[in-house]
Scaffold this active site. Sequence first.
Site, PDB file in Angstrom:
ATOM      1  N   CYS A 129       0.833  -1.210   0.000  1.00  0.00           N
ATOM      2  CA  CYS A 129       0.000   0.000   0.000  1.00  0.00           C
ATOM      3  C   CYS A 129       0.866   1.258   0.000  1.00  0.00           C
ATOM      4  CB  CYS A 129      -0.903   0.039   1.233  1.00  0.00           C
ATOM      5  SG  CYS A 129      -2.032  -1.339   1.350  1.00  0.00           S
TER       6      CYS A 129
HETATM    7  C1  BEZ Z   1       0.601  -4.667   1.870  1.00  0.00           C
HETATM    8  O1  BEZ Z   1       0.039  -3.613   1.571  1.00  0.00           O
HETATM    9  O2  BEZ Z   1       1.811  -4.767   1.829  1.00  0.00           O
HETATM   10  C2  BEZ Z   1      -0.195  -5.893   2.217  1.00  0.00           C
HETATM   11  C3  BEZ Z   1      -1.372  -5.753   2.932  1.00  0.00           C
HETATM   12  C4  BEZ Z   1      -2.099  -6.916   3.246  1.00  0.00           C
HETATM   13  C5  BEZ Z   1      -1.642  -8.153   2.846  1.00  0.00           C
HETATM   14  C6  BEZ Z   1      -0.457  -8.269   2.104  1.00  0.00           C
HETATM   15  C7  BEZ Z   1       0.270  -7.130   1.788  1.00  0.00           C
END
Ligand code: BEZ
Length: 213
Positions: free
Chosen positions: A45
Amino acid sequence: MSLRLGDIAPDFTQDSTQGTINFHDWIGDSWAVLFSHPADFTPVCTTELGVVSNLKESEFAKRNVKVIAISVDSVSDHNDWIEDINETQNTKVSYPILGDRDHKVSELYDMLHPGEGDSSPVRSVFIIDPNKKIRATITYPKSTGRNFDEILRVIDSLQLTDNYSVATPANWKDGDDVVILPTIKDPEEIKQKFPKGHTEVKPYLRTTPQPNK
Ligand code: BEZ
């Protein structure tokens, strides 16, 4: 609620990093991209929000598109996270991130998929036009960061095909040839609408240079 292409994007009022937002008023006469995130302070994100921030003026604004993110954490967490995003992604986030601790917006837009392990949203994208209609949706799993070049490509296709009697073929990108809608059959109409000429590969597959280039 299941949302379909052509539906009016549900309106809502929710707090954000830029104050309270009434979604339809905020969209105004622009296009909008609403995109969801599983959680704050997560690696994928963080990169996505940075990429969108760096494309905001150069690409989204150029197409009259406003961007807005949503994550189910608090606005105060979002503000702390923005500092990390700015530091690590070499940017200055200047678009709103909705707080959604009550899941009001993520439930309204069906961003929570119970089979996905926890109660955080998947990576949904809603492309909404100035009439507030949902024009495209794309859903990615949590483990896959979105391709924002593809999202810009879809916006280019939507804005082009709204104005000309064409559709865009596989892997099309702005500037490539397009196809004439199969409903246009009259040779005079074809000549008038596509003065740059066209190629008939098959009677139902006619290509023409992109009309607005
Ligand atoms: C991320 O944004 O890195 C992420 C969030 C939830 C699960 C896997 C990755």
